[in-house]
Scaffold this motif. Structure first.
Motif: not given
Length: 553
Positions: A291-301
Motif C-alpha cells: 500500500n502507498l500514499v504519494l503526494v507532490p511537493v508543490s506550492d499549488g502551481i
C-alpha cells in the motif's frame, strides 16, 4: 400435532429467503458472533432458553445453551420468514412461542426463537419426539422440563420487551463508547498532525535550508506514520536533488522515479492512495509494495518533488488522516521552496541594483574605482573576526558597497579635485552620508544597511559626522565600515598621491584606537592584518563579483 411437529422439523432446512439491510458491512464470522452474542444476552436477561435461526441460509444456526429443546411447529416456522419485531404465538396446548429479530442483511437473517409454558408444565408428545430427535434420554427431558418457566402471555411480553430494550441500550452504549474511542484516536492523530504542522510553520524561515526543514518533516512523519518506507525527495535551488529517506528496504531515488513515472498524467489535485497494490498492474513492477500514499511537493502551481509513504507496519490501509497529513506537509515544504526561489531572485535583483549604483558612482569618481567593493570585503572579514555570521555578514557587505553612494549628490569638480579641499568643499563632501541615507531610506529591502551608510564617518569621541554620535551609540555596522573605509582610503593610490605605507597606516590606527575608531574593531584588524593586506593587494577593479574577489584573495 405429532405430524405437525415432524413437518416442522423437516422444514428447518426449507426457509424462504427474506431480510432487510442491517449490519451488511460485517464479515461472515463477525455476523455469526454478533448474532450469537445477542441471543445469549437476551437469554441471560430473561432466563429463557432459545435457538438462533438463519432463515436466509435455511439453517438452525445455534442455541443459547446445550439444554435447549428444538420444538417449533409449522405456524412458528412460517412466522420466522416474515417477523419484523418481537412476536408471540399462542398455541392451544398451553405453549407460547416468541420470536425476536437479532440481525439481518441481504444474505443472512438471524431470528431468536423459543417457547414457555403459559399455564402449567406438561410433557407433550411433540416435545418427546423433539427430545428423541436430539438424542436426549428420559432423564435429560425431565431435567429440562423442571428448569422451564411458566409465564402468561402478558408477563412474557413484558419480560422480553424489557430485555430487548435493555439490549438495545447496551448496544447503543457500546456503539457510543466505540465512537468515543474512535474520536479520541482521531483527536490524538489530529493533535499530532497540528503539532507537526505548527513545528514546520515555525521553521518556515528563509534562513532555514530546505534540507533542514525536509529532515524535520521526515522525522516527524516517521513517528506519526509507522511504515516500512517514508521518503521526501525534492529539487534544491542549485538543481541538485535532495533524497531524504527513512526506509527499512533499499527504496532508492531511482526506484522512486520509476514509481512516479507510473502515474504520468494523473491529476495531482489530491494525494494518490493505493491500499491493495497486489490487486493492480503496479504489482508487476513493484511486487514488494502493498500500500502507498504519494503526494507532490508543490506550492499549488510549481512542483518541486515528492513525498512517499508505503507499506504500513501496523495497519492494513492508509486512510484520510495519513493522506491529509502528508498533503499538508508537502504544501508547507513546497511553499518554503518557492519562497526560497523568490528570495534568491530578489537577492539577485537587489545585487544588480546595488552594482548599478556603484557603476554610476565609479563613472562619476573614477579615481576611487573599486574602493566600495574593497571596503565591503574588508568590513565583511572584520565582522567575521568579531564573531558575526548569517544575515549581518550579508548586510554589512551591501552597506560597504553602498557606503559612499551619497557622493552621487556631490559636485564632480569637488570629487575630482587633486589639491586640498577648501572648508566649503569639505563641507559638501561631509553631506554624502546623509545624501546616501536619503536616497536609500525608502527601499524597505535595504533598511538594515542604512546605519552603515549614514554613520560610517562618526568617531568614538563624538567628533564625527553627520550626527556626532559617541561610543556605542554609533551602530556596530558603521563602526566596522569606518575602519575598513579608513584602511582602503589611506592605503590606496590616487592620481594626486601615493597610498600610505602600511606601517604608518597601522600607527594611525593605534593612535586613533578608542578615539576615532572602535577598540574592538581595531583589535580585530590586527588579528587578521595579513589576510586583509593580501586581500587588498590582490583585489583588482575588473573583479566582477565579490565571490570572485574572495577566491582571488
Amino acid at each position: 400435532m405429532v405430524l405437525g411437529t415432524i413437518d416442522s422439523l423437516k422444514k428447518l432446512s426449507n426457509f424462504s429467503k427474506r431480510g432487510g439491510e442491517w449490519d451488511h458491512s460485517l464479515h461472515q464470522d463477525a455476523k455469526n458472533e454478533l448474532a450469537l452474542s445477542r441471543l445469549k444476552r437476551i437469554s441471560e436477561l430473561t432466563g429463557l432458553s432459545m435457538h438462533c435461526f438463519d432463515s436466509n441460509q435455511q439453517l438452525l444456526h445455534n442455541k443459547s445453551n446445550a439444554q435447549s429443546l428444538a420444538y417449533f411447529p409449522a405456524d412458528v416456522l412460517n412466522e420466522i420468514e416474515t417477523v419484523e419485531g418481537l412476536t408471540l404465538i399462542e398455541n392451544p396446548n398451553g405453549i407460547t412461542h416468541f420470536l425476536i429479530p437479532l440481525l439481518r442483511d441481504a444474505k443472512q437473517r438471524f431470528i431468536a426463537v423459543g417457547f414457555v409454558f403459559s399455564r402449567e408444565k406438561r410433557k407433550l408428545t411433540e416435545m418427546v419426539l423433539s427430545a428423541v430427535k436430539q438424542e436426549w434420554s428420559s432423564e435429560d427431558l425431565d431435567f429440562w422440563l423442571e428448569s422451564q418457566r411458566v409465564l402468561d402471555v402478558k408477563s412474557l411480553h413484558a419480560l422480553l420487551s424489557l430485555a430487548v430494550l435493555h439490549l438495545e441500550e447496551e448496544q447503543q452504549l457500546t456503539q457510543l463508547n466505540d465512537e468515543v474511542d474512535n474520536l479520541s484516536e482521531c483527536l490524538d492523530e489530529t493533535f499530532e498532525e497540528i503539532s507537526l504542522l505548527h513545528e514546520v510553520a515555525q521553521h518556515l524561515k528563509i534562513s532555514e535550508t530546505p534540507e533542514q526543514l525536509g529532515q524535520l518533516c521526515l522525522d516527524r512523519i516517521s513517528t506519526l506514520i509507522e511504515a516500512e518506507t517514508n521518503i521526501i525527495w525534492f529539487e534544491a535551488q542549485d538543481n541538485t536533488s535532495q533524497f531524504l529517506s527513512d526506509s527499512q528496504t533499499d527504496f532508492d531515488e531511482l526506484k522512486l522515479a520509476r514509481l512516479v513515472a507510473q502515474f504520468d498524467g494523473f491529476h495531482w489535485d489530491k494525494p494518490l492512495v493505493i491500499n491493495q497494490v497486489e490487486s493492480s498492474l503496479l504489482s508487476l513492477e513493484f511486487p514488494d509494495l502493498h500500500n502507498l500514499v504519494l503526494v507532490p511537493v508543490s506550492d499549488g502551481i510549481n512542483s518541486f518533488g515528492w513525498i512517499l509513504s508505503c507499506n504500513l507496519l501496523k495497519s492494513e490501509e492508509y486512510g484520510t488522516i495519513q493522506a491529509s497529513l502528508l498533503n499538508s506537509v508537502a504544501s508547507f515544504l513546497g511553499t518554503h521552496l518557492r519562497n526560497i526561489d523568490l528570495y534568491a531572485q530578489q537577492e539577485e535583483l537587489m545585487l544588480s541594483f546595488v552594482k548599478s549604483f556603484i557603476s554610476t558612482l565609479d563613472a562619476k569618481d573614477p579615481y576611487t574605482r573599486g574602493h566600495s567593493e574593497r571596503v565591503a570585503l574588508i568590513a565583511q572579514q572584520l565582522a567575521k573576526q568579531l564573531g558575526y555570521s548569517g544575515e549581518f555578514i550579508q548586510d554589512i557587505y551591501l552597506s560597504g558597497l553602498l557606503h559612499d553612494i551619497g557622493k552621487i549628490g556631490v559636485d564632480d569638480g569637488i570629487l575630482r579635485k587633486e589639491g586640498k579641499l577648501t572648508d566649503e568643499e569639505f563641507s559638501q563632501i561631509q553631506k554624502h552620508p546623509m545624501i546616501g541615507y536619503k536616497i536609500l531610506t525608502g527601499i524597505k529591502k535595504l533598511k538594515n544597511i542604512l546605519p552603515g551608510i549614514r554613520n560610517h564617518h562618526e568617531q568614538i569621541d563624538g567628533r564625527g559626522y553627520p550626527d556626532g554620535l559617541r561610543g556605542s551609540d554609533i551602530p556596530l555596522m558603521a563602526r566596522i565600515i569606518a575602519v575598513a573605509d579608513a584602511y582602503d582610503a589611506m592605503g590606496s593610490d590616487r592620481p594626486y598621491r601615493n597610498g600610505m605605507p602600511l606601517e604608518r597606516l597601522e600607527n594611525i590606527f593605534r593612535e586613533g584606537k578608542g578615539l576615532q575608531w572602535d577598540s574592538d574593531v581595531i583589535d580585530a584588524y590586527f588579528e587578521i592584518r595579513d589576510e586583509i593586506t593580501r586581500l587588498s593587494q590582490k583585489y583588482n577593479a575588473e573583479a566582477e563579483t565579490l565571490a570572485e574577489a574572495g577566491r582571488n584573495g
